[in-house]
Enzyme design. Structure first.
Site, PDB file in Angstrom:
ATOM      1  N   CYS A  13       0.651  -1.245  -0.137  1.00 60.00           N
ATOM      2  CA  CYS A  13       0.070  -0.040  -0.061  1.00 60.00           C
ATOM      3  C   CYS A  13       0.853   1.293  -0.029  1.00 60.00           C
ATOM      4  O   CYS A  13       1.986   1.293   0.333  1.00 60.00           O
ATOM      5  CB  CYS A  13      -0.717  -0.202   1.236  1.00 60.00           C
ATOM      6  SG  CYS A  13      -1.954  -1.369   1.760  1.00 60.00           S
ATOM      7  N   GLY A  41       0.280   0.435  -5.314  1.00 61.42           N
ATOM      8  CA  GLY A  41      -1.013  -0.185  -5.118  1.00 61.42           C
ATOM      9  C   GLY A  41      -1.871   0.134  -6.284  1.00 61.42           C
ATOM     10  O   GLY A  41      -2.400   1.425  -6.267  1.00 61.42           O
ATOM     11  N   ASN A 119      -0.259   0.861   5.658  1.00 59.85           N
ATOM     12  CA  ASN A 119       0.803   0.095   4.928  1.00 59.85           C
ATOM     13  C   ASN A 119       1.625  -0.834   5.595  1.00 59.85           C
ATOM     14  O   ASN A 119       2.140  -0.571   6.447  1.00 59.85           O
ATOM     15  CB  ASN A 119       1.684   1.219   4.025  1.00 59.85           C
ATOM     16  CG  ASN A 119       2.874   0.289   3.308  1.00 59.85           C
ATOM     17  OD1 ASN A 119       2.634  -0.798   2.811  1.00 59.85           O
ATOM     18  ND2 ASN A 119       4.080   1.149   3.371  1.00 59.85           N
ATOM     19  N   GLY A 120       1.580  -2.080   5.322  1.00 53.32           N
ATOM     20  CA  GLY A 120       2.335  -2.997   5.991  1.00 53.32           C
ATOM     21  C   GLY A 120       1.438  -4.310   6.402  1.00 53.32           C
ATOM     22  O   GLY A 120       0.303  -4.617   5.622  1.00 53.32           O
ATOM     23  N   TYR A 261      13.287  -1.748  -5.681  1.00 51.10           N
ATOM     24  CA  TYR A 261      12.323  -2.005  -6.663  1.00 51.10           C
ATOM     25  C   TYR A 261      11.063  -0.985  -6.089  1.00 51.10           C
ATOM     26  O   TYR A 261      10.395  -0.330  -6.928  1.00 51.10           O
ATOM     27  CB  TYR A 261      11.713  -3.166  -6.995  1.00 51.10           C
ATOM     28  CG  TYR A 261      10.498  -3.236  -7.704  1.00 51.10           C
ATOM     29  CD1 TYR A 261      10.561  -2.810  -9.003  1.00 51.10           C
ATOM     30  CD2 TYR A 261       9.362  -3.738  -7.154  1.00 51.10           C
ATOM     31  CE1 TYR A 261       9.416  -2.863  -9.928  1.00 51.10           C
ATOM     32  CE2 TYR A 261       8.197  -3.889  -8.031  1.00 51.10           C
ATOM     33  CZ  TYR A 261       8.102  -3.416  -9.379  1.00 51.10           C
ATOM     34  OH  TYR A 261       7.348  -3.474 -10.056  1.00 51.10           O
TER      35      TYR A 261
END
Length: 471
Positions: A13, A41, A119-120, A261
């Site tokens: 996310c 995302g 996020n996570g 990335y």
């Protein structure tokens, strides 16, 4: 020999939050901030906003499946009135791909209204969820983000303010998390004590912004102030900014794949410029795995900076070998090998005049299952390349991730069951070289890293979860 379906590794996310102290509308800035985080995302997105000068509890939200520009339009943004708000873009690693799991989550509870974007991924979700179920909680989603939100609501009953409730909850959850939380009068950011997930603070005039990456600050014309410290809880109100570092610690473990990335090239995370890190990675590859070749090319877009670094270090000229069709929308995993190969060709086409008769070094960021890189090699050789030497700017993926990165079960990781020589033969390369584990630090300097997907040195206890992914 068998090759596997090979979609790219995906981040879970991206999060964004803004509080304009002067009352400037937040929705448009959230829209642009989320658009700049779209790479984190593409499955669903949403935002929740409120007017800090209006009645408490006036949180308005909209979310949907798809890209930011598909879910929001001008009419929808005009309905989202308020000067404080948060937003989220999602790719699912915990919980199914459905509108129910889209974020932000908005809770109406005994103390008012709360919106949360995460996020996570947590590693103790099961225990935390069971604790809530036993007290009568009814879940509307299958995400660990809802577990976090419910625990904050539960703690809030016994605390003086929402910051205390968040601190108590953060002391119970284990895993990776960057949170942005909106209450009717506060914008709060939380980062896990290891710093696994990124979060930064910015300012534009009298508006404060929290975002997963610094590129989102640039997108809304904001100035980068600093990264949120691992373990820090930062609260923004009309009175200014306060910081709580009770959970801060000296041990950190920043996710290495942000630098390989995930993060956008124009971002800087924890003092490390992403473009520079990837160029350094390519230079390390050139030193470790030289090749007798005529051109260095990168797989768009992620492999290009590392290819530039390889070229500069080796002295072999850099070239663009692929045309990327930027107008192709999202593609999903195809059911047959033929359809998968067609979807690759739809996005990328080889510039035959560049590669014909040349010995090529092909640089990419990773090999997960093997199909994508094999297809690209076939395309290069079909366009007349004499040889293709593959160089990968990460070590072999051997172990799954439990912290919100979509590294799947090790049974689906080609390097987990095949040697580099076998993989080289399977993908049709003339040679194959992976980034050396010890060279990763060259990309990020002194930054402490989590490299568990490469070396199985997880930075926290994952007991009870390994049987799900390591077989």
């Amino acid at each position: 020999m068998k090759l596997y379906s090979d979609p790219k590794i995906k981040e879970a996310c991206g999060v964004f939050g803004i509080y304009s102290l002067s009352g400037e509308p937040a929705a448009e800035s959230i829209y642009y901030g989320l658009s700049s985080l779209q790479h984190r995302g593409q499955e669903s997105c949403g935002m929740a906003v409120c007017d800090t000068k209006g009645p408490k509890g006036n949180m308005n939200a909209h979310k949907g499946m798809g890209l930011v520009n598909e879910v929001f339009n001008e009419d929808i943004l005009n309905t989202l009135q308020g000067n404080l708000g948060i937003g989220h873009v999602r790719y699912s690693t915990t919980g199914a791909a459905s509108i129910n799991n889209a974020q932000p989550l908005v809770l109406n509870y005994i103390k008012g209204t709360l919106a949360l974007a995460h996020n996570g991924n947590l590693v103790n979700t099961r225990e935390l969820r069971e604790e809530l179920v036993q007290t009568g909680a009814i879940f509307q989603t299958t995400t660990d983000s809802e577990v976090i939100a419910y625990h904050i609501a539960k703690e809030r009953v016994h605390t003086h303010n929402v910051e205390e409730a968040i601190l108590h909850t953060a002391g119970k959850i284990r895993g990776a998390y960057a949170l942005v939380i909106a209450s009717p009068r506060k914008l709060i950011g939380v980062r896990d004590p290891l710093g696994l997930k990124p979060l930064c603070l910015g300012r534009r005039d009298d508006a404060y912004i929290l975002a997963s990456e610094s590129c989102a600050l640039s997108a809304v014309g904001a100035e980068f102030i600093r990264d949120i410290r691992p373990g820090e809880i930062i609260t923004i109100t009309s009175e200014g900014i306060t910081s709580n570092c009770h959970l801060c610690q000296t041990q950190h473990a920043h996710c290495i794949f942000e630098y390989i990335y995930f993060a956008r090239l124009d971002s800087t995370l924890d003092g490390v410029n992403i473009y520079d890190a990837r160029v350094k990675g390519g230079a390390a590859l050139a030193a470790a795995y030289p090749a007798d070749a005529d051109l260095v090319v990168g797989v768009p877009d992620s492999g290009i900076p590392a290819a530039k670094g390889y070229s500069e270090a080796s002295g072999i000229p850099f070239a663009l070998a692929f045309y990327k069709n930027s107008y192709v929308g999202r593609t999903f995993i195809k059911p047959t090998q033929k359809e998968r190969e067609s979807s690759v060709r739809l996005k990328l086409n080889v510039l035959a005049s560049v590669v014909n008769g040349k010995r090529i070094v092909l640089v990419d960021d990773s090999i997960v299952r093997g199909t994508t890189i094999a297809g690209l090699i076939r395309m290069l050789k079909g366009a007349g390349a004499k040889s293709v030497h593959v160089r990968i700017s990460s070590p072999p993926f051997l172990y799954p991730c439990y912290f919100g990165t979509d590294v799947p079960s090790n049974k689906q990781l080609i390097a987990s069951s095949h040697t580099s020589g076998e993989i080289c033969s399977m993908i049709g390369a003339d040679s194959l070289g992976y980034m050396k584990l010890e060279d990763l630090q060259l990309m990020t300097g002194d930054l402490s890293l989590c490299k568990a997907c490469f070396d199985r040195q997880y930075p926290m206890d994952i007991t009870g979860h390994t049987e799900e992914k390591i077989q």
